[in-house]
Design a protein around this motif. Structure first.
Motif, PDB file in Angstrom:
ATOM      1  N   GLU A  45     -73.023  14.032  19.597  1.00 46.00           N
ATOM      2  CA  GLU A  45     -73.521  12.733  20.032  1.00 46.00           C
ATOM      3  C   GLU A  45     -72.354  11.830  20.368  1.00 46.00           C
ATOM      4  OE1 GLU A  45     -77.176   9.824  18.691  1.00 46.00           O
ATOM      5  OE2 GLU A  45     -75.859  10.618  17.140  1.00 46.00           O
ATOM      6  N   SER A  48     -72.255   7.130  19.104  1.00 47.27           N
ATOM      7  CA  SER A  48     -73.362   7.177  18.153  1.00 47.27           C
ATOM      8  C   SER A  48     -73.569   5.806  17.502  1.00 47.27           C
ATOM      9  CB  SER A  48     -73.108   8.245  17.091  1.00 47.27           C
ATOM     10  OG  SER A  48     -71.854   8.049  16.475  1.00 47.27           O
ATOM     11  N   THR A  63     -76.088   5.525  23.700  1.00 46.58           N
ATOM     12  CA  THR A  63     -75.802   6.799  23.058  1.00 46.58           C
ATOM     13  C   THR A  63     -76.063   7.948  24.027  1.00 46.58           C
ATOM     14  OG1 THR A  63     -76.440   5.884  20.931  1.00 46.58           O
ATOM     15  CG2 THR A  63     -76.355   8.276  21.099  1.00 46.58           C
TER      16      THR A  63
END
Length: 354
Positions: A45, A48, A63
């Motif tokens: 990710e 984040s 994100t």
């Protein structure tokens, strides 16, 4: 080694070729399971949320994700490796850039020689769309007349192209996007770039208007809750869901999932970890659907191990809704990239680097 930019890949990769290549891969996997190796992709990710409160610069970014996707394919004579590196940047449309950026390398495992390095954006779009095309070919009614496109981003163009490739009898396409401007842009660009399809494109301001008469629904959004219930769709509609690629995302409501007479996924392992639509349906106490009710995967569908004929014995005889859920797998990218790399080597396409 050949370098193929996006233009070169686009010029030499057709949707029909991608569909045929992936179907051939699925038959190869069924006959020789050990010949195709595709470990679960690594997903990191980016930007984040836990970082947002600590850095004002980071909080300006949505994100996204970075993915690393390797796979090997043995075709009975040679073994090849393809590696795709992907970055998903949700803010890119505001920069007039594609949401997904990618690059793919293809190498010969016998020598380690890199046959080609290519832009992976179009390959990602085409292979994702080809999966929906294959699912539509086997799961949707043969007399379909209309398609709803829900989410008019970069993936949606080829997804519609794939559906029209296998269901050329379709005459009407309904478009809906959270931004009406995005739907209007899609309408103009599709009419310009995909003139081979004689379809009427209609922009709908309400999602319900786009889906109520559709025989096929293509979903490609970053939604976090189900977009519609069964009262909004035809009882024999086919749905291709390619968005919601994280467990926290969801395009298909629990009600639609549990009332689908057939649910097929592209990759069993990947979907159990990433397909938010199905993960959340399984995990919700008041939803009747569980993983045990999954009809199977695309390989089983193509090879005839599961039937494309909906029968009265299937769990919910009230509807004949069919659902295909896709999160993607490196083997699909590898097969399409290998096809492009071999064409590039044979025909000296792209730019020779060494």
């Amino acid at each position: 080694m050949q370098w193929l930019n996006q233009q070169a890949v686009t010029e030499h990769l057709t949707m029909q070729a991608a569909i045929d290549t992936i179907e051939a891969l699925l038959h190869l996997q069924a006959a020789h399971p050990s010949w195709v190796k595709s470990p679960e992709r690594l997903v990191i990710e980016t930007f984040s949320e836990e970082l947002f409160s600590n850095d004002n610069n980071i909080s300006k970014h949505s994100t996204g994700s970075h993915l690393s996707m390797p796979a090997t394919i043995y075709d009975g004579t040679q073994e090849y490796t393809a590696v795709k590196l992907v970055t998903i940047c949700p803010d890119n449309p505001s920069r007039n850039l594609p949401t997904t950026t990618a690059i793919i390398s293809v190498s010969n495992n016998a020598t380690g020689e890199i046959l080609a390095v290519m832009d992976g954006v179009y390959i990602t779009q085409v292979r994702t769309a080809a999966l929906s095309g294959i699912a539509t070919k086997y799961m949707a009614r043969t007399d379909c007349q209309s398609v709803a496109v829900i989410g008019c981003g970069g993936m949606a163009y080829e997804q519609l192209n794939a559906v029209l490739t296998v269901r050329p009898e379709v005459k009407t396409v309904y478009l809906w996007n959270r931004s009406e401007q995005g739907a209007e842009q899609f309408k103009a660009q599709f009419a310009r770039d995909y003139g081979q399809w004689d379809v009427k494109l209609h922009v709908c301001t309400q999602l319900e208007d786009a889906i109520k008469d559709a025989d096929i629904i293509n979903l490609a959004t970053r939604a976090e809750m189900g977009l519609f219930g069964i009262e909004h769709i035809k009882p024999d509609v086919h749905i291709n869901a390619v968005g919601a690629y994280l467990p926290s995302m969801k395009e298909v409501s629990n009600e639609v999932v549990e009332n689908s007479s057939m649910v097929v996924v592209d990759d069993l392992t990947g979907c159990r970890h990433e397909a938010g639509d199905l993960i959340q349906a399984h995990d919700t106490a008041d939803c009747a659907w569980t993983w045990e009710q999954l009809s199977g995967d695309l390989q089983a569908l193509v090879t005839g191990k599961i039937s494309d004929v909906i029968t009265e014995e299937v769990s919910t005889p009230k509807t004949k809704i069919t659902l295909f859920k896709s999160v993607g797998a490196a083997s699909f990218d590898a097969a399409v990239a290998l096809y492009v790399a071999q064409r590039a080597e044979q025909q000296k396409l792209g730019t020779t680097l060494c």
